[in-house]
Design a protein around this motif. Structure first.
Motif, short mmCIF file in Angstrom:
data_model
loop_
_atom_site.label_atom_id
_atom_site.label_comp_id
_atom_site.label_asym_id
_atom_site.label_seq_id
_atom_site.Cartn_x
_atom_site.Cartn_y
_atom_site.Cartn_z
N THR A 250 -30.17 -54.82 64.63
CA THR A 250 -30.48 -54.80 66.06
C THR A 250 -31.79 -54.05 66.31
O THR A 250 -32.69 -54.54 67.00
CB THR A 250 -29.34 -54.13 66.85
OG1 THR A 250 -28.14 -54.89 66.68
CG2 THR A 250 -29.68 -54.06 68.33
N GLU A 251 -31.89 -52.86 65.75
CA GLU A 251 -33.08 -52.04 65.96
C GLU A 251 -34.30 -52.62 65.23
O GLU A 251 -35.41 -52.64 65.77
CB GLU A 251 -32.83 -50.61 65.48
CG GLU A 251 -31.90 -49.80 66.35
CD GLU A 251 -30.41 -50.15 66.18
OE1 GLU A 251 -29.59 -49.77 67.03
OE2 GLU A 251 -30.09 -50.81 65.16
N LEU A 252 -34.09 -53.12 64.01
CA LEU A 252 -35.21 -53.64 63.24
C LEU A 252 -35.79 -54.90 63.88
O LEU A 252 -37.00 -55.09 63.91
CB LEU A 252 -34.77 -53.92 61.80
CG LEU A 252 -35.90 -54.23 60.82
CD1 LEU A 252 -36.80 -53.00 60.64
CD2 LEU A 252 -35.34 -54.67 59.46
N SER A 253 -34.93 -55.76 64.40
CA SER A 253 -35.42 -56.98 65.05
C SER A 253 -36.18 -56.64 66.32
O SER A 253 -37.17 -57.30 66.67
CB SER A 253 -34.26 -57.93 65.36
OG SER A 253 -33.32 -57.34 66.25
N LEU A 254 -35.76 -55.61 67.00
CA LEU A 254 -36.46 -55.14 68.19
C LEU A 254 -37.87 -54.68 67.82
O LEU A 254 -38.86 -54.99 68.51
CB LEU A 254 -35.65 -54.01 68.82
CG LEU A 254 -36.09 -53.35 70.12
CD1 LEU A 254 -34.88 -52.72 70.80
CD2 LEU A 254 -37.14 -52.27 69.86
N VAL A 255 -37.97 -53.93 66.72
CA VAL A 255 -39.27 -53.44 66.26
C VAL A 255 -40.20 -54.60 65.94
O VAL A 255 -41.37 -54.63 66.37
CB VAL A 255 -39.10 -52.54 65.02
CG1 VAL A 255 -40.46 -52.24 64.37
CG2 VAL A 255 -38.41 -51.23 65.40
N LEU A 256 -39.71 -55.59 65.19
CA LEU A 256 -40.55 -56.72 64.80
C LEU A 256 -40.98 -57.53 66.01
O LEU A 256 -42.13 -57.99 66.11
CB LEU A 256 -39.82 -57.62 63.81
CG LEU A 256 -40.58 -58.85 63.33
CD1 LEU A 256 -41.92 -58.46 62.70
CD2 LEU A 256 -39.75 -59.66 62.35
N GLU A 257 -40.08 -57.72 66.96
CA GLU A 257 -40.43 -58.48 68.17
C GLU A 257 -41.57 -57.82 68.91
O GLU A 257 -42.53 -58.49 69.33
CB GLU A 257 -39.22 -58.63 69.09
CG GLU A 257 -39.52 -59.45 70.33
CD GLU A 257 -38.46 -59.33 71.40
OE1 GLU A 257 -38.80 -59.45 72.60
OE2 GLU A 257 -37.28 -59.11 71.05
N GLU A 258 -41.49 -56.51 69.08
CA GLU A 258 -42.54 -55.81 69.82
C GLU A 258 -43.86 -55.80 69.06
O GLU A 258 -44.94 -55.88 69.66
CB GLU A 258 -42.10 -54.38 70.15
CG GLU A 258 -41.01 -54.30 71.20
CD GLU A 258 -41.39 -55.00 72.50
OE1 GLU A 258 -42.57 -54.90 72.93
OE2 GLU A 258 -40.52 -55.65 73.09
N MET A 259 -43.80 -55.72 67.74
CA MET A 259 -45.03 -55.82 66.95
C MET A 259 -45.67 -57.20 67.14
O MET A 259 -46.88 -57.32 67.29
CB MET A 259 -44.73 -55.58 65.47
CG MET A 259 -44.42 -54.14 65.12
SD MET A 259 -44.10 -53.94 63.36
CE MET A 259 -43.95 -52.15 63.24
N GLY A 260 -44.84 -58.22 67.13
CA GLY A 260 -45.35 -59.58 67.32
C GLY A 260 -45.92 -59.77 68.70
O GLY A 260 -46.96 -60.40 68.88
N ALA A 261 -45.26 -59.22 69.71
CA ALA A 261 -45.74 -59.35 71.08
C ALA A 261 -47.08 -58.66 71.28
O ALA A 261 -47.84 -59.00 72.19
CB ALA A 261 -44.70 -58.78 72.05
#
Length: 382
Positions: A62-73
């Motif tokens: 949950t936390e790791l996917s959140l991190v990757l999404e924000e990096m991508g954004a």
């Protein structure tokens, strides 16, 4: 961008990662991407899903996917986030020996060590049951001898080791069963060839050849008889993280298009005032938001230990995010017209990058097959 499913801690993490990622320019080369990776690791973002006892943040997918999404954004969608902490880190944390955990997890968590993942083969893409990379025991030494080929393996040149999916023969049935092996980068017989890709990415793709690669007995991860259980422990996070990867890219492209649509004026009116421009962008936003909800559901199910429910949701999330990403990027480029294909606006390279979320690690057609017979109970077509 937050949702009702997110706790206060998750919202704070999202805001912190977003601020960090936006303070860095887009990584257009390996050196820039490496610096960004190392700084993210120092801040604890790379290993947020790994156990605290081994240097991680104690969170989950949950936390790791959140991190990757924000990096991508923010324009830095690091593909190795899917591979190193999500797949390899998760598998080692769940099934590795104490020595393997101590050796690999702290470095993966702080970004000082990378691990690649090798499953796809030239003749065994979506069908993991056809993997021909085999491992056999050396009766005299107890070592493993690994032989086979892999293709489309990301980041092997920058990874300290690759987690290879091989197969061993079941002494009781004679059938081959999947097993996982840690293969250090410079192991004799472990050769790599860079593939010539049109894809613009900081991580390179490789074909691997393993020619009687000799590995110590402790290179095996987990139980030799666990089979698919250990493999899918890494594949579900891979699908969830690929969804986050696609959502991040889609959000980045959409933001560039919105800025342009607000400012670009034709006949005294910003083009964003016209429904022909506004409605497709609104639809892209809706599709991205819906795919984010399914991604969060899949991540929550996985972190709660519901592997069956997470498998279904992870596939759906990956499908939805892949489609939403491609549509968002396409509409963003279309909104900018000719400017959408210039280097200045940074959207053209996303046309091929967006396809990654649709194609890998499993095609949308195979996901539809999965949902057809696993969820809907329809007979298999294969």
């Amino acid at each position: 961008m937050t949702t009702l499913l997110e706790s206060h801690e998750h919202k704070s993490l999202r805001e912190a990662v977003s601020a960090f990622a936006r303070s860095h320019p887009r990584a257009t080369g390996p050196a820039e991407a490496r610096r960004f990776w190392q700084e993210a690791g120092k801040l604890g973002y790379i290993g947020v899903n790994l156990p605290e006892a081994y240097g991680g943040g104690g969170g989950g997918v949950t936390e790791l996917s959140l991190v990757l999404e924000e990096m991508g954004a923010a324009g830095n969608p690091l593909l190795m986030m899917i591979v190193s902490p999500a797949i390899c880190g998760t598998v080692i944390a769940r099934f590795g020996t104490e020595e393997q955990k101590r050796t690999w997890l702290p470095g993966i968590a702080d970004g000082t060590r990378l691990m690649a993942f090798g499953i796809t083969e030239p003749d065994a893409g979506s069908n993991s049951h056809r993997i021909t990379t085999t491992a056999r025991r050396d009766a005299a030494t107890g070592d493993w001898l690994l032989t086979g080929r892999k293709v489309f393996i990301s980041g092997v040149d920058i990874a300290d080791a690759t987690l290879i999916v091989g197969r061993t023969e079941d002494a009781r049935t004679g059938k081959l069963k999947p097993c996982l092996f840690i293969v250090p980068r410079d192991t004799p017989g472990f050769e790599r060839r860079q593939l010539d890709m049109e894809l613009h990415a900081t991580e390179k793709q490789f074909e691997l050849t393993l020619d009687d690669v000799r590995l110590p007995a402790d290179a095996l991860v987990g139980d030799e008889d666990a089979g698919l259980l250990q493999l899918f422990a890494g594949l579900n996070p891979e699908r969830i993280m690929t969804a986050a990867f696609g959502i991040g890219i889609g959000r980045y492209a959409l933001a560039r298009a919105l800025d342009y649509a607000r400012e670009r004026t034709v006949w005294k009116t910003p083009i964003g005032a016209h429904q022909a421009i506004a409605h497709p962008l609104a639809q892209a936003h809706i599709d991205l938001e819906l795919s984010r909800l399914m991604t969060q559901k899949a991540a929550h199910l996985y972190d709660a230990g519901d592997d069956m429910g997470a498998g279904e949701a992870a596939n759906m999330a990956k499908y939805a995010a892949g489609e939403a990403c491609v549509k968002a990027v396409d509409q963003a480029v279309h909104t900018l017209g000719g400017n959408g294909l210039t280097r200045e606006f940074g959207l053209a390279t996303l046309i091929t990058a967006a396809r990654v979320a649709r194609i890998a690690p499993v095609s949308r057609e195979m996901i539809l097959n999965y949902v057809s017979h696993q969820t809907l109970g329809l007979p298999k077509s294969y």
